[in-house]
Write a protein that holds these residues in place. Sequence first.
Motif: not given
Length: 419
Positions: A158-161, A192-197, A203-204, A211-213
């Motif tokens: 997602l970061i690379e995209k 997992s908390v950091f990855l969710n953040d 997403r923002d 939409k994907v996320v």
Amino acid sequence: MARRQVVFQYDPQRYAQAAKALEEAESVVRKYKSQRFDVSQAENFIFTAKSSLERNDYDDVIACSQKAIEAAKKGIDVTFREQILKELSDVEHEINESKSKGINMSAAEGLVQQSYTYLNNRDYENAKKSAQLAFEKIKSTTEEFYAISESVKYVQTLIEKSKSQGIKVAGVENLLKQAKFQIEWGNYPQASVFLNDATNALRDLDPEARKVVEAIDRATKLLEDAKKEGLKVHKAEYMIKTAKQSVKIGDFEKARQNAENAEHIINKSRKMAKQARELLETFEAVIQHAKNQGKDTKKAEYLLKKAQISIQQGSYGTAIDYATEAEVLISDAQTHIGEYKSISEKLAEYDAKIKDSASSCDVTEAQKLFSEAKSMIRAGKFGDASELLKKVDKSLEDGKKTYEDKKKAEEALAKGEKI
């Protein structure tokens, strides 16, 4: 000069005492031997004790019996220790294998050390428990590691995209870095908390990723809830994994579709599982009722058992089919019971009618028909039985007329009249 053999005198009281000690020792040794413990040394002491008893050496009998018990208990220690050491060796091998893959195994290693402590204190029960817990911890930690690793790859994609679209993601990259640091220390929940953040931040930042996320997050949350409910939704799990893989190759549309498909599968499975379980609960009660009525419910019970197995396997549609088939069988049985009850009531009614008519009617033919009807009922031919009972009515009418004619003839004969 030959050594003189000591001759012991027979003493009934001491003999009984020694024999009792030997019997107790033999009982202990037999018990441990049946549990597959090493009692070879204890058996040697038993043999010596028996020989001593034969020559009335009661002190030696008692001493050897006690040694036999001690040796048997020592055999337990040896057996338990060897078993647990073997388990710990296997656990340590698994730990080393996992560590070679970069998985932090500190929690499992702590349990192994705990097991050794218990073992040294001869607390074999807790030593074994700790070894088993260590093995379970290896498994759960490995699963967590691979799951979190997949999440890392997902966020990296997602970061690379986002970066390819000129979106600044320095803050997200920092969150990913923090997550990786936590993974190295084996702190997977915090990672997992950091990855969710990081996922929420992306997403923002990226409307296309939103939409994907959101779709993957929804499906993942549903999957977690479904697992807590005990649902088997392997297909949905696979679809979510496929969705994340689609993200990696930049196919966001495919990822969204797979996530939505997973969500649909979970919702459908949840609905079908609920229906299947309700069916099972209902027909278990129905089967019990039929059994109480004396009916043969073996086939229906077999089908319900297959339905239960299907639920355990996550084949909810198949479970519903089996339960429905069982329902049909029970429904047929219930109908059969109803027919039997109805014809039985008629039988009792006609039995009373024949008895009441016997004093004023020739019931010979009616009794014959009644007997045939009972045979038909025993054969399960309720329709035939019902038809025979209808003939009983006609027979009783004819029998009454025959009886009246006969009575008139007898009266006329008594009066000397011509018949």
